[in-house]
Structures are given as C-alpha cells and as structure tokens.
Scaffold this motif. Structure first.
Motif, PDB file in Angstrom:
ATOM      1  N   MET A  39     -21.727  23.570  -4.175  1.00 35.35           N
ATOM      2  CA  MET A  39     -21.038  22.285  -4.171  1.00 35.35           C
ATOM      3  C   MET A  39     -19.531  22.441  -4.327  1.00 35.35           C
ATOM      4  O   MET A  39     -18.781  21.479  -4.120  1.00 35.35           O
ATOM      5  CB  MET A  39     -21.594  21.392  -5.278  1.00 35.35           C
ATOM      6  N   SER A  40     -19.089  23.637  -4.672  1.00 42.01           N
ATOM      7  CA  SER A  40     -17.649  23.874  -4.792  1.00 42.01           C
ATOM      8  C   SER A  40     -16.928  23.698  -3.467  1.00 42.01           C
ATOM      9  O   SER A  40     -15.734  23.427  -3.434  1.00 42.01           O
ATOM     10  CB  SER A  40     -17.407  25.289  -5.329  1.00 42.01           C
ATOM     11  N   SER A  41     -17.657  23.876  -2.363  1.00 44.25           N
ATOM     12  CA  SER A  41     -17.013  23.777  -1.054  1.00 44.25           C
ATOM     13  C   SER A  41     -16.889  22.346  -0.562  1.00 44.25           C
ATOM     14  O   SER A  41     -16.224  22.087   0.431  1.00 44.25           O
ATOM     15  CB  SER A  41     -17.813  24.589  -0.027  1.00 44.25           C
ATOM     16  N   LEU A  42     -17.544  21.388  -1.245  1.00 46.37           N
ATOM     17  CA  LEU A  42     -17.496  20.001  -0.812  1.00 46.37           C
ATOM     18  C   LEU A  42     -16.159  19.364  -1.186  1.00 46.37           C
ATOM     19  O   LEU A  42     -15.599  19.655  -2.226  1.00 46.37           O
ATOM     20  CB  LEU A  42     -18.637  19.202  -1.453  1.00 46.37           C
ATOM     21  N   ARG A  43     -15.685  18.491  -0.340  1.00 45.04           N
ATOM     22  CA  ARG A  43     -14.433  17.773  -0.606  1.00 45.04           C
ATOM     23  C   ARG A  43     -14.783  16.293  -0.757  1.00 45.04           C
ATOM     24  O   ARG A  43     -14.755  15.518   0.184  1.00 45.04           O
ATOM     25  CB  ARG A  43     -13.436  17.997   0.533  1.00 45.04           C
ATOM     26  N   LEU A  44     -15.117  15.929  -1.984  1.00 48.14           N
ATOM     27  CA  LEU A  44     -15.681  14.610  -2.265  1.00 48.14           C
ATOM     28  C   LEU A  44     -14.635  13.659  -2.837  1.00 48.14           C
ATOM     29  O   LEU A  44     -13.851  14.037  -3.708  1.00 48.14           O
ATOM     30  CB  LEU A  44     -16.837  14.732  -3.262  1.00 48.14           C
TER      31      LEU A  44
END
Length: 782
Positions: free
Chosen positions: A511-516
């Motif tokens: 989830m670190s790669s998500l840009r939320l």
C-alpha cells in the motif's frame, strides 16, 4: 533491331510483374498497419481481434471492410470496449480508408495531426471516448460527410475554420466537450447539407445567427446547455424538416420548451389518450399529481423524462407495451407503489432510473438482467429483496445504483458477467454474506461502494485485478481477515475506506505505492507497523481504533522497534534482492549502497539498517524476498563484495515476482540516483521524491543538481539515463508507464554497469576496473 524487338515483347510481362510486386507490397503494408492497431489496443477486454491473424486475409478481419481491390476501405470498431492510444500515424497510411468508426470505447491520449493524412475519410466517429487535449485542425479532410466527436474529453479551441472545406457535411456532432467559450461559428451555418447538428454543451455564447434558417435540411438541432442569449431567430421556422429542437439551459428569450421551466399543476389526463405521443419531456418543473396511467400505451413509445418534479402515484404500467421504450426517467419525485411487472420484459430499455422516490416492494427479477440497459438506478427508495442471478444478463450495464434501500441477501456470483460495470453502489442496505471472489473479473470497475451493509468474510484478493478502481468503500460491515496485498497493485486508486470492520493482521507494504487522497482503516483489529510512506499528517486519523498498530513517527501510537537477529550480511543481501529485480539494477543498487555504507561505516548495525528505510516503498517484504529464493527464479549470479566490488561467482540475484510494481521501481531508482529518501522535509508538505524531481526538470543544470554529489562527473551521463527511466516508471497515468520487460531493455541500453564499475575502496577513493566489473557492458553472468 531484333534485340530491341525482343525487349518490347517482354515489356508487358515486366510491367505486370512490377504491378504484382507493388500490389503485394501494399497488401503487406496494410496488414502491418492493422496489426499495429491491434498491438496498440492489446489491453482491451474484447474478442474483436481474435480474427486478426497475420496468416489470414485482412478482408476477413472482424470490423474490416475492403473495396474491390481488396484494400481496407472501412474500420468499424465502435462499442468494442477498446482501451489504448490510437496509432493514427499508422492508420492514416491506409490509402483507401474512407470510414473510421471508433465511438463508444475507452480510448485515451491525444488526437495527433497525423489524422490529416486520412484524406479520403467520409465518415469519422471518435465520439464517447476519453481523449485529452484539443482536437487538431482537419482542413485536409474535405470529403467528410459525417463527423462525430461528441463527449470525448476534448478541450481548448475547436478548429471551426477547418469545416469550411467540408461542403458535403451531413452530420456534425461535437457536443459535450469542454471547448473554449466563443461565438456561434459562422462556418457551421454555411454547411447547407447538414441534417444533424449536435452542439450541446460545447461553450457557445452569444446569439443564434439568423443564418441558421439556411440549414433547411436539418432534422435535428441541439444547442442546449450553452451560453446562448437573445431571442430565438424567427428564421428557425424555415427548418421545415426539423423533428427535434433542444435549446434549454441557455438564457434565450421568447417561447420556451415545456421542460426546464416553472410549470405547475397536474399533467392533463388527456396525455394518456394521445395516440401518436412517443416522447414526454417535462423534467425540472413544479408539476404535481399522478402520471396518466394510459400514458404511452397506444404507440411505439420511446421515452419519458419527468424527473425533478413533485409527482405522486404509481408508474404508468404500459409505456413499454409495444416493446420500443428506451428510457424511463422519473427520478426525484414522490412516486409510490411497486415497479410494474411489464418492465421486466422491456429489452429495449437503455436507462431505468426511478431513484429518489417512495417506491417499494421487490424489484422484478428481469429488471436486473435488462440486456441493453447501461444504467439501473433505484437508489433512495424502499425496495426490498435480493439482487437476483439475472444480473449476469446485463452485458451493457455500466452503472448499478442501489443505495439507501432495504435490499438484502447475498450478492450473486453472476455479477461478474456484467463485464461493462463501471460503478457499483450498494451502500446502506441489508446485504450479507461474502463478497463474490469473481468480482475481480470486472476490469472496467472504477467505483465500488459497499458501505453500511452486513457483508462478512474476507476482502477478495481478486480486487487487485480491477486495475481501473479509483474509489472503494467497504466501511461499516463485518469483514474479517487481512487486507489483501493485491490492493497495492491498483495504480489509479484514489480513495480507500475499510473502517468499522473486523480486519486483522498487518497493513501490507504494497500500500506504500498507492497515492491516496483519502485513506481510512480506522476501528479494525490491525497490528504491526504503519508503513513509513503512510505515516504522514494527512493520514493520521486513518489508523485510530487499531491498538495493535505501531509507528516510528506518529506520536499517539506505540513506537515500533526493528527486529533483532538479522546479520548485516543478510540485510545487505536482502537489499540487493529488493532493488535488484534484474541484474543491471542490482549492480547499480549495490554501488550506491556500498558508497553510503562507506560514508557511514562507523555507525552501529541498528543505525545503518534504518538508513535503508527509503526502500520501504517496495511492494514486498524481506520474508517474501527470502521465500522467493528458489532455483527456478535464478537469472544470474552477483553479490556485493565486502571491499566494494561485485564478485559474480559468489551469489545470486532473483527475479521479482508478479507483486513487484513499476511505480515503486521508479521511486527506488530515483532514491539511488539522487541519494535522497522517498520523503524528505525539503520536498515540502505532502510532496515526495517524484514531485521534487518533477519540479527540477527545467534546464540541464537543474537536472544535474538532482544527482547525488558522490557520483563522479565522468559518470553523470549514465546516471541521467537511469534517472530518465525512473521518470518514465513514475508517470502519473498508469497507462503511460512502461512494462517491466521494457524497463529491463532500457536499463541495458543505459549501461548502468558502466556506472557501477567504479566502486569505493576503504580509503574513500573511486577505483575503476575491479574484478568482475571491468567491462563497459554487463556480462550474462552478472
């Protein structure tokens, strides 16, 4: 003399041979052009290209029509779920192409000036797609008769002047695009052969010109939702062939249409007795009372739109009696009663919208499976009962809006067969049971709202295959199990809410790669560390109610401590594995790691290990890397030697499995080339290394300032090449990022091993040509 005579005898044969050779070459070129189109749209969820086989004649390809010379004359691929960027430079080399129909797909990108090379086009349909940027000048397409560009995402100035050469234009449909505001184009009123003019919602301002009366062939004129003012010109009465006129949502004066006014009172009962009435548009008024119950029962009724009124009573039962109705739009009224059973058999319905009323009872099973409906909208009523397995027949369904009712039961597995679904809104109902695993087959799904229900079981891993997801909300259910690692594979995910459930286990590193812009995991049973990239102020409220979580930076969580017992050698090996999903990058990673280790060699093991935290953005853990160390994953041999060089004969580098992420890969490359971490205070609030590097791509000097000061000047060119690859990997649009296979090739071309061939000795001086890295290119064993 005899020799000349003999040559003359053979001349026709030679001419024939040349012609056949030229003809064969043209056929070969056209085949390649079509195969280029197939390749550009390879990610489409369609079977249309199954017949596009290089061993078959191109005239047998689905969607292709040839002329008598067997050259491509038409490309008809509308409504085929096509996804990708159009290779117009290739398509417009088809010399005989006079029809290009690609409407109602999911095409994106820009339309380039190569379109001007399609000079023989008579029919062009790019409507209902997702393009960006302005539409180019197409003055060379003087033979056009039909032009469809409506609702395709274009903006900027529209090239109206290019229409003046298209004197044979019959259809012009350019509405629903965000063009720059401007006056009604004079070029349009000179197109006297126009039969269909659709310019709704395309930013036209000022008055409608008197010359509109010159378009005497018009049967349809739609200019609604613009900025038009003044009176409707009297010359409009010259349009004797006109059967549809739409001018609403402007500031015109004079006589107005029936809809979008302040009409009050009841609809006269006589409306139900009209024998030729096929359309009723009375929306956005103040009408009260019931709809005439015989409405639409006498003719081949088409549609009704009485939305946004104060109507009461039941829905008329027989509007689809003749089997021709396309739209039932009665939303936002006070209608009561049940949905009449007859609509379950109305296979022609495209839109079924009855939301925001007081309707009740069970939805007839056939409604769920309407084969042509693209919208089923029943939200904010009092409906009960289940969604039945008939939903599998709804092949055209794009929007399913059922929120705020009393619907119950389990969501059927057959929902996966409604493959056109883009939006699913089931929120605020009584649904229960497990979320179907098959939901991962909905490749176009963008928005999924299941909040405030009674769903139980785990979140399906298969959701990680719904690559179009931007918005997912499963809050306030009874979901358990762990957060699927696969959610980190969703490149477009912008909002994720899993709060108020019973989800346990760690927050996946993926989830670190998500840009939320929105993340809410609060009030669950999560445990373990909060990933460093998620430990930012914008997310601080996202983890409350999870006492098992820890953090190194968020003060109101217990502090995380690194695990002990991992040797320095193992940690270095893991680092090489993590950043070395391919051997070229491994060499570069080891070079930078060793350089930093020399700089900080006096630090303790604990301190050095946390100096590597910038690599936590990768979507796999140390344990997963170690688990993946198997013989079948071996692609080469390499390890970092203790004196700063690579010894190919002593270690292994393994392939990164399918969980790896191109975006995360690019972030690691940026860290390596710049010597900075993924998140640094100098980047600014809510900005990371990608934002920082993007801001510096202005001049050669500013680009060079990105590079780590420890990189020798002689290797700056190689470092810039690697930086360029990193920028491609972190493109904002996932579709613009290269595949991992392409990254491998680009890294080979960038020659990072040349950069890594200089390692740091104990004296801190760069040494060149050490054993194992003496060559400019990487050897196969490296």
């Amino acid at each position: 003399m005899s020799t000349a005579y003999s040559s003359m005898q053979h001349f026709p044969s030679m001419l024939l041979i040349c012609f056949l050779f030229l003809f064969s070459k043209i056929k070969s070129d056209e085949l390649q052009m079509l195969l280029n189109l197939k390749t550009s749209l390879k990610n489409s969820n369609t079977t249309v290209f199954d017949s596009w086989d290089s061993n078959k004649p191109i005239c047998e390809f689905t969607g292709i029509t040839c002329n008598s010379d067997k050259s491509v004359k038409e490309i008809e691929l509308s409504k085929q779920n096509l996804v990708g960027v159009l290779p117009l430079d290739s398509i417009c080399q088809l010399q005989s192409l006079d029809k290009l129909s690609l409407g109602y797909n999911f095409l994106h990108g820009t339309i380039t000036n190569h379109l001007n090379n399609c000079t023989k086009l008579q029919y062009l349909d790019l409507g209902n797609n997702f393009f960006t940027g302005p539409f180019p000048d197409i003055s060379s397409l003087s033979q056009l008769q039909h032009l469809y560009l409506n609702q395709s995402g274009f903006n900027g100035s529209f090239p109206w002047k290019s229409l003046q050469n298209m004197i044979g234009l019959v259809t012009l449909s350019v509405g629903d695009n965000l063009f720059n505001r401007g006056p009604f184009p004079n070029e349009v009123v000179k197109l006297t052969k126009l039969n269909w003019l659709y310019m709704t919602s395309c930013s036209i301002e000022g008055t409608i010109p008197e010359e509109i009366g010159n378009l005497i062939e018009l049967s349809n004129l739609e200019l609604s939702s613009n900025y038009l003012s003044g009176e409707i010109p009297s010359q409009i009465v010259k349009l004797r062939n006109l059967w549809q006129l739409e001018l609403f949502n402007n500031t015109l004066t004079g006589k107005l249409p029936l809809y979008s006014n302040k009409l009050s009172g009841e609809i006269p009962a006589e409306f139900g007795e009209f024998k030729k009435l096929v359309n009723v548009s009375l929306y956005q008024n103040e009408l009260t009372g019931p709809l005439p119950q015989k409405l639409g029962s006498w003719t081949n009724f088409d549609f009704i739109d009485v939305s946004e009124n104060h109507l009461t009573g039941p829905i008329p039962p027989d509007m689809c009696k003749k089997g021709t109705m396309t739209r039932l739009l009665v939303l936002q009224n006070n209608l009561t009663g049940e949905i009449p059973a007859g609509y379950a058999n109305c296979s022609t319905l495209l839109r079924f919208r009855v939301s925001k009323n007081r309707l009740s009872g069970k939805v007839p099973a056939g409604i769920w499976g309407l084969p042509k409906a693209n919208i089923i909208d029943i939200e904010m009523n009092q409906f009960e009962g289940p969604v039945t397995s008939d939903i599998g027949n709804a092949k055209a369904l794009g929007q399913l809006s059922l929120g705020n009712n009393r619907l119950s039961g389990e969501l059927p597995e057959e929902i996966s067969k409604a493959t056109s679904l883009v939006t699913i809104q089931l929120n605020d109902n009584l649904f229960s049971g497990k979320i179907p695993v098959s939901i991962g087959e909905l490749k176009l799904l963008s928005s999924l709202h299941l909040e405030n229900n009674k769903f139980s079981g785990s979140i399906p891993d298969s959701l990680g295959s719904c690559y179009s997801l931007t918005d997912m909300n499963m809050a306030s259910n009874s979901l358990s199990g762990e957060i699927p690692f696969t959610l980190g594979n969703l490149p477009s995910l912008n909002s994720l809410n899993l709060s108020e459930n019973e989800i346990s286990g760690p927050i996946p590193g993926s989830m670190s790669s998500l840009r939320l812009s929105l993340l809410d995991l609060s009030h669950n049973r999560l445990s373990g560390p909060i990933p460093q990239s998620l430990s930012i102020e914008a997310y601080h409220g996202s983890f409350t109610g999870n006492p098992g979580l820890c953090s190194r930076t968020i003060s109101f969580f217990q502090r995380c401590y690194p695990k002990s017992g991992v040797s320095k050698e193992v940690r270095t090996l893991i680092l090489c594995f993590a950043v070395g999903s391919m051997i070229l990058l491994a060499a570069l990673a080891c070079f930078f790691h060793l350089k930093k280790r020399e700089k900080y060699r006096d630090r303790s093991l604990k301190e050095e290990s946390w100096d590597l935290k910038s690599f936590h953005v990768l979507t796999f853990t140390e344990d997963e890397i170690l688990d993946a160390i198997k013989q079948e994953n071996l692609i080469g041999k390499v390890i970092a030697g203790t004196h700063g060089y690579i010894a190919p004969e002593y270690g292994y580098t393994y392939k990164v499995n399918e969980k790896s992420d191109v975006y995360s890969f690019g972030v690691v490359l940026m860290e390596l080339v710049s010597g900075k971490r993924a998140i640094e205070p100098e980047f600014g609030d809510n900005k990371d290394i990608v934002d920082w590097i993007s801001s510096k791509l202005k001049t050669k000097e500013s680009v060079l300032s990105i590079l780590d000061s420890g990189i020798p000047e002689s290797f700056e060119e190689e470092a810039v090449r690697v930086l360029r690859i990193a920028i491609l990997c972190t493109a904002r649009l996932p579709a613009m990022r290269p595949a991992m296979r392409s990254v491998v090739q680009m890294l080979e071309d960038a020659e990072p091993c040349k950069l890594a061939s200089s390692a740091i000795g104990k004296d801190g001086v760069f040494n060149k040509g050490r054993e194992g890295l003496g060559s400019e290119k990487c050897s196969p064993d490296q």
